[in-house]
Design a protein around this motif. Structure first.
Motif, PDB file in Angstrom:
ATOM      1  N   GLY A   1      -2.956   8.853   5.612  1.00  0.00           N
ATOM      2  CA  GLY A   1      -3.641  10.136   5.492  1.00  0.00           C
ATOM      3  C   GLY A   1      -4.038  10.520   4.090  1.00  0.00           C
ATOM      4  O   GLY A   1      -3.985  11.684   3.705  1.00  0.00           O
ATOM      5  N   ILE A   2      -4.486   9.537   3.305  1.00  0.00           N
ATOM      6  CA  ILE A   2      -4.936   9.801   1.938  1.00  0.00           C
ATOM      7  C   ILE A   2      -6.305  10.478   1.962  1.00  0.00           C
ATOM      8  O   ILE A   2      -7.182  10.097   2.744  1.00  0.00           O
ATOM      9  N   LYS A   3      -6.480  11.473   1.104  1.00  0.00           N
ATOM     10  CA  LYS A   3      -7.726  12.233   1.062  1.00  0.00           C
ATOM     11  C   LYS A   3      -8.453  12.005  -0.267  1.00  0.00           C
ATOM     12  O   LYS A   3      -7.825  11.890  -1.325  1.00  0.00           O
ATOM     13  N   GLU A   4      -9.768  11.944  -0.178  1.00  0.00           N
ATOM     14  CA  GLU A   4     -10.587  11.810  -1.386  1.00  0.00           C
ATOM     15  C   GLU A   4     -10.418  13.036  -2.286  1.00  0.00           C
ATOM     16  O   GLU A   4     -10.175  14.148  -1.806  1.00  0.00           O
ATOM     17  N   GLU A   5     -10.512  12.796  -3.577  1.00  0.00           N
ATOM     18  CA  GLU A   5     -10.435  13.839  -4.608  1.00  0.00           C
ATOM     19  C   GLU A   5      -9.031  14.434  -4.763  1.00  0.00           C
ATOM     20  O   GLU A   5      -8.843  15.383  -5.505  1.00  0.00           O
TER      21      GLU A   5
ATOM     22  N   ALA B   1      -3.631   3.445   1.732  1.00  0.00           N
ATOM     23  CA  ALA B   1      -2.808   3.322   0.524  1.00  0.00           C
ATOM     24  C   ALA B   1      -2.990   1.949  -0.123  1.00  0.00           C
ATOM     25  O   ALA B   1      -3.042   1.819  -1.347  1.00  0.00           O
ATOM     26  N   VAL B   2      -3.090   0.909   0.718  1.00  0.00           N
ATOM     27  CA  VAL B   2      -3.320  -0.446   0.196  1.00  0.00           C
ATOM     28  C   VAL B   2      -4.633  -0.511  -0.569  1.00  0.00           C
ATOM     29  O   VAL B   2      -4.709  -1.089  -1.662  1.00  0.00           O
ATOM     30  N   HIS B   3      -5.669   0.090  -0.027  1.00  0.00           N
ATOM     31  CA  HIS B   3      -6.982   0.015  -0.677  1.00  0.00           C
ATOM     32  C   HIS B   3      -7.023   0.822  -1.973  1.00  0.00           C
ATOM     33  O   HIS B   3      -7.690   0.413  -2.930  1.00  0.00           O
ATOM     34  N   VAL B   4      -6.302   1.934  -2.027  1.00  0.00           N
ATOM     35  CA  VAL B   4      -6.250   2.693  -3.278  1.00  0.00           C
ATOM     36  C   VAL B   4      -5.518   1.896  -4.352  1.00  0.00           C
ATOM     37  O   VAL B   4      -5.981   1.800  -5.497  1.00  0.00           O
ATOM     38  N   LEU B   5      -4.393   1.301  -4.005  1.00  0.00           N
ATOM     39  CA  LEU B   5      -3.656   0.478  -4.971  1.00  0.00           C
ATOM     40  C   LEU B   5      -4.477  -0.737  -5.387  1.00  0.00           C
ATOM     41  O   LEU B   5      -4.441  -1.156  -6.554  1.00  0.00           O
ATOM     42  N   SER B   6      -5.218  -1.306  -4.447  1.00  0.00           N
ATOM     43  CA  SER B   6      -6.085  -2.444  -4.781  1.00  0.00           C
ATOM     44  C   SER B   6      -7.178  -2.013  -5.753  1.00  0.00           C
ATOM     45  O   SER B   6      -7.514  -2.753  -6.689  1.00  0.00           O
ATOM     46  N   ALA B   7      -7.736  -0.812  -5.541  1.00  0.00           N
ATOM     47  CA  ALA B   7      -8.755  -0.293  -6.460  1.00  0.00           C
ATOM     48  C   ALA B   7      -8.170  -0.117  -7.860  1.00  0.00           C
ATOM     49  O   ALA B   7      -8.823  -0.417  -8.860  1.00  0.00           O
ATOM     50  N   MET B   8      -6.943   0.353  -7.932  1.00  0.00           N
ATOM     51  CA  MET B   8      -6.278   0.499  -9.228  1.00  0.00           C
ATOM     52  C   MET B   8      -6.051  -0.860  -9.889  1.00  0.00           C
ATOM     53  O   MET B   8      -5.960  -0.971 -11.114  1.00  0.00           O
ATOM     54  N   ASN B   9      -5.982  -1.904  -9.071  1.00  0.00           N
ATOM     55  CA  ASN B   9      -5.742  -3.257  -9.565  1.00  0.00           C
ATOM     56  C   ASN B   9      -7.030  -4.030  -9.833  1.00  0.00           C
ATOM     57  O   ASN B   9      -7.010  -5.247  -9.978  1.00  0.00           O
ATOM     58  N   GLY B  10      -8.142  -3.345  -9.874  1.00  0.00           N
ATOM     59  CA  GLY B  10      -9.405  -4.021 -10.163  1.00  0.00           C
ATOM     60  C   GLY B  10     -10.218  -4.351  -8.943  1.00  0.00           C
ATOM     61  O   GLY B  10     -11.228  -5.070  -9.036  1.00  0.00           O
ATOM     62  N   GLY B  11      -9.785  -3.874  -7.764  1.00  0.00           N
ATOM     63  CA  GLY B  11     -10.564  -4.085  -6.561  1.00  0.00           C
ATOM     64  C   GLY B  11      -9.909  -5.035  -5.572  1.00  0.00           C
ATOM     65  O   GLY B  11      -8.955  -5.753  -5.901  1.00  0.00           O
ATOM     66  N   VAL B  12     -10.441  -5.051  -4.360  1.00  0.00           N
ATOM     67  CA  VAL B  12      -9.893  -5.880  -3.291  1.00  0.00           C
ATOM     68  C   VAL B  12      -9.986  -7.362  -3.632  1.00  0.00           C
ATOM     69  O   VAL B  12      -9.039  -8.127  -3.437  1.00  0.00           O
TER      70      VAL B  12
END
Length: 435
Positions: free
Chosen positions: A148-152, A172-183
Motif C-alpha cells: 500500500g505504498i503511495k506516491e509522493e 516496496a520491492v520496486h521502490v527499493l529497486s529504484a533506490m538501487n539504480g532501477g530494476v
C-alpha cells in the motif's frame, strides 16, 4: 524477544594468504543457467523433473526423486508430501538431511525476495528516507501483492523492508529497486549475488519474483538464500516479525492540519502468524512464502528446536488443500527434528564462493578429492565473504570463522586451517514459539 544463550562454538581459520573484502568473487565451477536453457516460467512446468540436474552440494542432490538415507533408528519420511520439490537441511552445519528433486528449476514466486533482501539489505541504512515518485512504482505486474505504498509519500527503508517481508509487497520491492539504480541494475546485482552464493539454478528476471519468462530457481537455491540471509541481523528481524505498523497516506485532519496515520500489517507466513487451519509452528523464525500462477505455492522456513536449527523449502505442492505448502513444511520440519543426529546426510549446502570450504577430504560435490561442481574446497583468495552478522554473544557468525573485519586475513605460520562449517544463527532465530 528474548533468546537463549548459544553454546560456545569453535571457530577455525582458513588456509589463505590474504582475503580482500572488496575484491571480486572467483569464477564459478559451473556456469549459471541461461534463459535459453532454463525452463520457461511463463508456461506450466513439466510434470516430471529432468533426468539429470545440478550436483552442487552432492551427486545425490542432482538425481530425480526422493533422496534419504533410511536406516535403523531413522524415522520414515511423511508420506503425504506432494510438493514437486523440497529439501530439509541443518541451517548451521549445512547438512542436507533429505531432499526431493532439490535442483529442479522451477518458478520461485515471492520466495525470490529472500535473494532480493540478501542482496540489497546492506546497501541502505534502515533510517534512510525516500519520497516515492510515480516512476518508482512503474512496471509492477498485474495482480501483484502490495503493501500500500503511495506516491509522493516518504518512507524509511525500515518501512519498506517491513512491506517486503510481511506483506510481500511488490510495490516496496520496486521502490527499493529504484533506490538501487532501477530494476535492471537490481536484477543484475541479484544474479551476481546468486552466483556468489553458488545458487546456480537461479536466473532472475524480476526482483519481486513475479512470473517472468526464464525466471527460475530451485529448492536448493532458495535454501541457500535463506541461510545466507539469516546471517544478517536486519534480515532475521524482518523475517521473524509477526505484525507491525505501516505508514498510511497523509490526509487533512481537524483544522486543516495534515495528519498521517498508520495501519497494521501482518506477516503472510502462516507458520509464523498462524491461520484457521495452521497453528504457529513451534520455534519458527521466518523466512518467506510465495504464490503465483506458474509457481504455485512456495515456502522456505527456518525453525529451532532442541538446539537444532533446520531449514525447509517446499515448492509447488500438488494437493489443492488450503495452506498445503505450510502443512507439508510442518511435516518435514517434524521429521527433520526427529531425524537430526540419526540420519546420514545426502549432501550439503555449499558456502559462498568467498568462503568455500569442503569437509576434510571431500569437495562440495560430496565426493572425495578434487574439485566438484560446488567449488574448489579451498577459500577463494580475493573474494568477499557474504555472511558476517553479529552473533548474540558478540561474535560474528561465519565472519568470526574467517577472522575478518572488513580487511585481510594473514596465514598463520604456514599452518593448514579449515573454515568451521557451522553457521551459528543468533538472536531472533531462537525466538519464542508464539507471536
Amino acid at each position: 524477544m528474548s533468546a537463549p544463550k548459544q553454546t560456545t562454538r569453535r571457530s577455525l581459520l582458513v588456509t589463505s594468504a590474504v582475503l580482500s573484502s572488496l575484491a571480486l568473487a572467483a569464477p564459478a565451477a559451473v556456469a549459471a543457467p541461461k534463459p535459453s536453457d532454463s525452463p520457461s516460467a511463463s508456461a506450466s512446468p513439466s510434470a516430471t523433473p529432468p533426468a539429470s540436474m545440478s550436483s552442487v552440494g552432492g551427486a545425490r542432490l542432482g538425481r530425480p526423486g526422493t533422496q534419504v538415507n533410511l536406516a535403523s533408528g531413522v524415522p520414515v519420511l511423511p508420506k503425504d508430501v506432494s510438493a514437486r520439490s523440497w529439501i530439509v537441511a541443518d541451517a548451521e552445519t549445512g547438512d542436507v538431511l533429505a531432499a526431493h528433486n532439490a535442483h529442479w528449476r522451477l518458478a520461485p514466486a515471492s520466495t525470490l525476495k529472500m535473494l532480493f533482501a540478501d542482496t540489497l539489505l546492506p546497501k541502505f541504512p534502515s533510517d534512510t528516507k525516500h519520497k516515492v515518485v510515480p516512476a518508482d512504482l512503474a512496471g509492477i505486474g498485474a495482480g501483484s501483492s502490495m503493501v500500500g505504498i503511495k506516491e509522493e509519500e516518504t518512507y524509511t527503508v525500515h518501512d519498506l523492508w517491513l512491506g517486503v517481508f510481511l506483506r510481500s509487497g511488490n510495490d516496496a520491492v520496486h521502490v527499493l529497486s529504484a533506490m538501487n539504480g532501477g530494476v535492471e541494475n537490481t536484477v543484475k546485482a541479484m544474479n551476481a549475488h546468486a552466483e556468489e552464493l553458488q545458487a546456480l539454478d537461479t536466473h532472475v528476471v524480476s526482483p519481486d519474483g513475479y512470473d517472468a519468462e526464464g525466471q527460475v530457481s530451485s529448492a536448493y537455491d532458495l535454501t541457500l538464500f535463506a541461510r545466507s540471509g539469516m546471517q544478517k541481523k536486519d534480515f532475521r528481524e524482518y523475517a521473524s516479525t509477526v505484525r507491525a505498523k505501516f505508514p498510511g497516506q497523509t490526509k487533512k485532519g481537524k483544522k486543516g492540519k495534515k495528519v498521517r496515520e498508520s495501519f497494521e500489517i501482518q506477516n503472510t507466513n502462516r507458520l509464523l502468524a498462524g491461520d484457521s487451519d495452521v497453528p504457529v509452528y513451534e520455534g519458527i523464525a521466518g523466512v518467506k512464502n510465495g504464490n503465483t500462477t506458474n509457481a504455485g505455492a512456495t515456502f522456505t522456513g527456518v525453525a529451532e528446536r532442541g538446539g537444532k536449527v533446520l531449514l525447509v523449502t517446499v515448492m509447488n505442492p500438488e494437493k489443492p488443500d488450503h495452506n498445503e505448502v505450510y502443512k507439508e513444511t510442518a511435516r518435514l520440519f517434524d521429521w527433520g527434528f526427529k531425524a537430526a543426529g540419526k540420519v546420514q546426510p545426502v549432501g550439503e549446502l555449499v558456502p559462498p564462493k568467498g568462503t568455500a570450504q569442503a569437509k576434510p577430504g571431500a569437495n562440495p560435490s560430496g565426493e572425495a578429492g578434487g574439485s566438484g561442481d560446488g567449488g574448489s574446497g579451498t577459500a577463494g583468495t580475493g573474494s568477499k565473504p557474504v555472511a558476517s552478522a553479529p552473533a548474540a554473544d558478540g561474535s560474528s557468525g561465519i565472519g568470526i570463522a574467517l577472522g575478518i573485519t572488513g580487511g585481510v586475513l594473514v596465514l598463520l605460520a604456514g599452518g593448514a586451517f579449515l573454515v568451521n562449517r557451522r553457521w551459528p544463527l543468533p538472536d531472533l532465530v531462537r525466538r519464542r514459539t508464539r507471536p
